[in-house]
Motif scaffolding. Sequence first.
Motif, mmCIF file in Angstrom:
data_model
loop_
_atom_site.group_PDB
_atom_site.id
_atom_site.type_symbol
_atom_site.label_atom_id
_atom_site.label_comp_id
_atom_site.label_asym_id
_atom_site.label_seq_id
_atom_site.Cartn_x
_atom_site.Cartn_y
_atom_site.Cartn_z
ATOM 1 N N VAL A 145 -5.379 -10.262 4.187
ATOM 2 C CA VAL A 145 -6.126 -9.612 5.345
ATOM 3 C C VAL A 145 -6.994 -10.986 6.021
ATOM 4 N N LYS A 174 -1.660 4.527 1.869
ATOM 5 C CA LYS A 174 -2.868 4.014 2.298
ATOM 6 C C LYS A 174 -3.799 3.628 1.275
ATOM 7 N N VAL A 175 -3.212 3.359 -0.058
ATOM 8 C CA VAL A 175 -4.126 2.850 -1.095
ATOM 9 C C VAL A 175 -3.354 1.536 -1.721
ATOM 10 N N TYR A 176 -4.091 0.668 -1.987
ATOM 11 C CA TYR A 176 -3.362 -0.568 -2.827
ATOM 12 C C TYR A 176 -2.583 -0.255 -4.032
ATOM 13 N N GLU A 206 4.088 7.049 2.247
ATOM 14 C CA GLU A 206 3.866 5.928 3.522
ATOM 15 C C GLU A 206 3.750 4.533 2.755
ATOM 16 N N ALA A 213 0.905 -1.235 0.132
ATOM 17 C CA ALA A 213 -0.055 -0.086 0.168
ATOM 18 C C ALA A 213 0.803 1.256 0.039
ATOM 19 N N ILE A 230 1.352 -5.442 3.187
ATOM 20 C CA ILE A 230 -0.077 -5.819 3.690
ATOM 21 C C ILE A 230 -0.224 -7.421 3.201
ATOM 22 N N PRO A 231 -0.144 -8.207 4.207
ATOM 23 C CA PRO A 231 -0.053 -9.589 4.068
ATOM 24 C C PRO A 231 -1.602 -9.953 3.778
ATOM 25 N N ALA A 286 3.328 0.483 3.106
ATOM 26 C CA ALA A 286 3.108 -0.710 3.938
ATOM 27 C C ALA A 286 2.890 -2.024 3.504
#
Lengths: 77, 138
Positions: free
Chosen positions: A74, A53-55, A67, A50, A71-72, A69
């Motif tokens: 969910v 905060k967006v895929y 930013e 992400a 994301i494994p 991240a």
Amino acid sequence: MKILLFGIAKDIAGAPVIQVDAPVAKVAALKEHLYQQYPRLRELKSCMIAVNKVYATDDAALQPDDEIAVIPPVSGG
Amino acid sequence: MDVWIEIKEHITVQEALDFVQSPDSGGVAVFVGNVRNETKGKPVRQLFFECYAPMALLELEKIAEHTRAAMGIKKIAILHVSGNKLPGDTVVVIAAAAPHRAAAFEACQYAIDTLKETVPIWKKEYFEDGEVWVAAHP
């Protein structure tokens, strides 16, 4: 750049935040770097990135102050 | 549309229902997700929920907006927990209000199905002999 990790990805990396200094311009390059550093990430059902905060898709560009991240898969609800 | 999205330690069905109550909505549907006491026959002792909260809230807002635009939902509450939970505890509540019941049912189904696919929340199951992040591996 700073990378946030959650769930099993955090356990695999052993930290909630890691610093990546390799020159990774795109999501695909970052994923490859992370797979090299933490081979167990490859075993996950999926591993998304992400950005702000967006895929993000593999060809999305990364900026140093984004930013970012990991994301494994969910499993809320 | 009136939307209430929140991730917090404790949630109740009643607070979600109270929020969506509205004179223009003749149909209110609620989905409640609770901690199950077993997985594949193994007793579950507790769950731990971790959230990437800022992104999770954005994804939940997308879900709520879709129920308005595509289904005509008037008011919706989507509440999810974080932290440690025990079997029987409520971990997600979705309440949707619409003029007629079909849209309310549809919105609840869509919201929980999509939440499970897209919202960055993770649960770890604790068994007697160990713990596992749910659905992490193929």
